[in-house]
Design a protein around this motif. Structure first.
Motif, PDB file in Angstrom:
ATOM      1  N   GLU A 143       0.819  -1.217   0.000  1.00 22.52           N
ATOM      2  CA  GLU A 143       0.000   0.000   0.000  1.00 22.52           C
ATOM      3  C   GLU A 143       0.852   1.266   0.000  1.00 22.52           C
ATOM      4  O   GLU A 143       0.440   2.309   0.493  1.00 22.52           O
ATOM      5  CB  GLU A 143      -0.945  -0.004   1.207  1.00 22.52           C
ATOM      6  N   LYS A 144       2.049   1.162  -0.611  1.00 27.76           N
ATOM      7  CA  LYS A 144       2.969   2.298  -0.573  1.00 27.76           C
ATOM      8  C   LYS A 144       3.808   2.441  -1.831  1.00 27.76           C
ATOM      9  O   LYS A 144       3.966   3.538  -2.351  1.00 27.76           O
ATOM     10  CB  LYS A 144       3.889   2.151   0.651  1.00 27.76           C
ATOM     11  N   ILE A 178       4.323  10.001  -9.713  1.00 24.56           N
ATOM     12  CA  ILE A 178       3.879   8.962  -8.766  1.00 24.56           C
ATOM     13  C   ILE A 178       4.919   8.836  -7.660  1.00 24.56           C
ATOM     14  O   ILE A 178       6.091   8.548  -7.921  1.00 24.56           O
ATOM     15  CB  ILE A 178       3.706   7.603  -9.474  1.00 24.56           C
ATOM     16  N   ASP A 179       4.516   9.096  -6.421  1.00 27.85           N
ATOM     17  CA  ASP A 179       5.435   9.008  -5.286  1.00 27.85           C
ATOM     18  C   ASP A 179       5.851   7.555  -5.035  1.00 27.85           C
ATOM     19  O   ASP A 179       5.094   6.616  -5.328  1.00 27.85           O
ATOM     20  CB  ASP A 179       4.775   9.572  -4.029  1.00 27.85           C
ATOM     21  N   ASN A 180       7.042   7.393  -4.452  1.00 31.93           N
ATOM     22  CA  ASN A 180       7.542   6.064  -4.074  1.00 31.93           C
ATOM     23  C   ASN A 180       7.442   5.071  -5.240  1.00 31.93           C
ATOM     24  O   ASN A 180       6.957   3.948  -5.087  1.00 31.93           O
ATOM     25  CB  ASN A 180       6.762   5.520  -2.864  1.00 31.93           C
ATOM     26  N   SER A 181       7.884   5.504  -6.396  1.00 31.23           N
ATOM     27  CA  SER A 181       7.789   4.658  -7.585  1.00 31.23           C
ATOM     28  C   SER A 181       9.180   4.248  -8.068  1.00 31.23           C
ATOM     29  O   SER A 181      10.150   5.006  -7.942  1.00 31.23           O
ATOM     30  CB  SER A 181       7.040   5.382  -8.701  1.00 31.23           C
ATOM     31  N   TYR A 182       9.259   3.044  -8.642  1.00 29.45           N
ATOM     32  CA  TYR A 182      10.551   2.464  -9.024  1.00 29.45           C
ATOM     33  C   TYR A 182      10.426   1.727 -10.354  1.00 29.45           C
ATOM     34  O   TYR A 182       9.390   1.104 -10.641  1.00 29.45           O
ATOM     35  CB  TYR A 182      11.043   1.491  -7.942  1.00 29.45           C
ATOM     36  N   SER A 237      20.521   2.524 -10.374  1.00 31.85           N
ATOM     37  CA  SER A 237      20.847   3.910 -10.015  1.00 31.85           C
ATOM     38  C   SER A 237      19.566   4.617  -9.627  1.00 31.85           C
ATOM     39  O   SER A 237      18.506   4.361 -10.209  1.00 31.85           O
ATOM     40  CB  SER A 237      21.518   4.630 -11.194  1.00 31.85           C
ATOM     41  N   ASN A 238      19.662   5.491  -8.628  1.00 33.87           N
ATOM     42  CA  ASN A 238      18.491   6.242  -8.167  1.00 33.87           C
ATOM     43  C   ASN A 238      17.307   5.293  -7.929  1.00 33.87           C
ATOM     44  O   ASN A 238      17.398   4.392  -7.120  1.00 33.87           O
ATOM     45  CB  ASN A 238      18.139   7.343  -9.169  1.00 33.87           C
ATOM     46  N   ASN A 239      16.210   5.476  -8.670  1.00 40.54           N
ATOM     47  CA  ASN A 239      15.021   4.649  -8.476  1.00 40.54           C
ATOM     48  C   ASN A 239      14.895   3.546  -9.517  1.00 40.54           C
ATOM     49  O   ASN A 239      13.804   3.030  -9.764  1.00 40.54           O
ATOM     50  CB  ASN A 239      13.765   5.524  -8.490  1.00 40.54           C
TER      51      ASN A 239
END
Length: 396
Positions: free
Chosen positions: A350-351, A369-373, A383-385
């Protein structure tokens, strides 16, 4: 009982302890009544015998029995347990409980009437064990044993015991973790082999015959376990096989239930039952939107085979994107809540939002979109996300 004891000693003498799954350490063996369930082929029998070999001498205090033994055609499990107990028995390991009629009732009576006896039981017919779970839940501590993670497979292949990480640790420290692993091995050298045959530990016996044995396991689940549990006529098993074939040869499968019904010849109501049975038997993974579980009347958003080994077994030309998503879903779902998302491939705990793709996969779909990878195949370090796909095989 002498023959049963002799058979146990023969297994005790021959069991190897060079490849032991880390799952052995997740079980609190001090509990008096333990159940270990898991799909056929994940190594429950081996784990149980390894625990006995490491912790007991072969004497009258310990006994292992398999309920598919001919002994139990004419003898009751309860009587054997009682005779063992009154002669000083302390630890009774009972394998393949689903092969024995009324096993749940007799186990309950063993627990109630033999207070100083520790019992561990295993079963491979998840359908039968799930059905009896309500009767035993107040007594038994139940564990679900999965197949090998990519991390465990690497341990068997390289003899290096890598650490398992939480999803939060991977997301926060994936570059550092990947560099540390790469200094010891080349993970991509092993990844395709894992996807092909690494989920089931019996590959160690013979890699050449692995898929033949996996095919036999599939047939046993389809032709024995499911019909016995759901009282499906043998003539209807062909529909279950058709359903698996359609899913295995698809891109990440977003079901149109009417179309699926037409392609397989299965009615809509029966389709929902079959999907649940195949999921409970750990042949399928059903991906639902958040707050919609497997008992929901809504259809799943996506349907996957349970693991990539099944995909390789059932399809000569499995879709690469489907294999990637199947691996990701399989590895994360053991310790995390994985749901479908309107905007991305997966929504976890849920995150977190994830898009799965090849090494050139962009972040275009993840904008705002927050907390996206982005999870990328065929890269060693991210690298990064952007995170390597293989690294999600280190979550258990």
């Amino acid at each position: 009982m002498e023959n049963v004891t002799q058979q146990f000693y023969e297994k005790y003498a021959s069991i190897q302890t060079s490849n032991i799954r880390s799952f052995i350490d997740t079980i609190d063996w001090s509990n008096r009544f333990i159940g270990i369930k898991g799909s056929r082929g994940v190594g429950k029998t081996t784990l149980l015998l390894q625990y006995i070999r490491l912790n007991f001498k072969p004497n009258s205090t310990v006994l292992y029995v398999s309920l598919d033994s001919l002994y139990f055609l004419e003898n009751k499990l309860y009587d054997l347990a009682y005779n063992f107990y009154k002669r000083g028995g302390e630890f009774l390991a009972i394998d393949e409980v689903h092969k024995y009629p009324n096993w749940a009732i007799e186990l309950k009576n063993i627990y109630d009437n033999m207070p100083d006896l520790r019992v561990v039981f295993t079963g491979s017919s998840l359908l039968q064990l799930n059905k009896a779970n309500a009767d035993l839940s107040r007594r038994a501590v139940m564990y679900v044993m999965p197949g090998l993670s990519f991390r465990e497979f690497l341990k068997f292949e390289t003899k290096i015991n890598f650490k398992a990480y939480t999803i939060d640790e991977v997301l926060k420290h994936h570059i550092e973790i990947a560099i540390g692993i790469k200094q010891k091995i080349k993970p991509l050298k092993y990844f395709d082999n894992y996807l092909d045959y690494g989920y089931y530990p019996f590959y160690l016996e013979n890699k050449e015959s692995f898929h033949q044995k996996l095919s036999e396991i599939l047939l046993t689940v389809l032709e024995v376990d499911i019909p016995q549990y759901a009282h499906i006529q043998t003539s209807n098993i062909i529909y279950l096989k058709k359903l698996l074939a359609v899913i295995s040869n698809s891109t990440p499968f977003k079901p149109n239930m009417n179309s699926l019904s037409e392609r397989t010849g299965i009615s809509l109501n029966t389709m929902k039952l079959y999907l649940k049975l195949l999921s409970d038997a750990e042949l399928l993974q059903l991906l639902y939107v958040e707050n919609k579980g497997i008992n929901s009347l809504n259809k799943p958003e996506k349907i996957f085979l349970n693991n990539s080994n099944l995909m390789k077994n059932l399809s000569l030309n499995a879709n690469t994107g489907n294999i990637r998503e199947t691996f990701f879903f399989n590895q994360l779902s053991k310790k995390n809540n994985v749901n479908a998302s309107k905007n991305t491939d997966f929504y976890v705990n849920e995150k977190y939002s994830f898009e799965i793709g090849g090494k050139n996969k962009s972040r275009k779909q993840l904008k705002n979109i927050d907390n996206s990878y982005v999870v990328k195949d065929n890269i060693e370090i991210g690298s990064n996300n952007s995170i390597p796909l293989w690294l999600f095989g280190f979550l258990y």
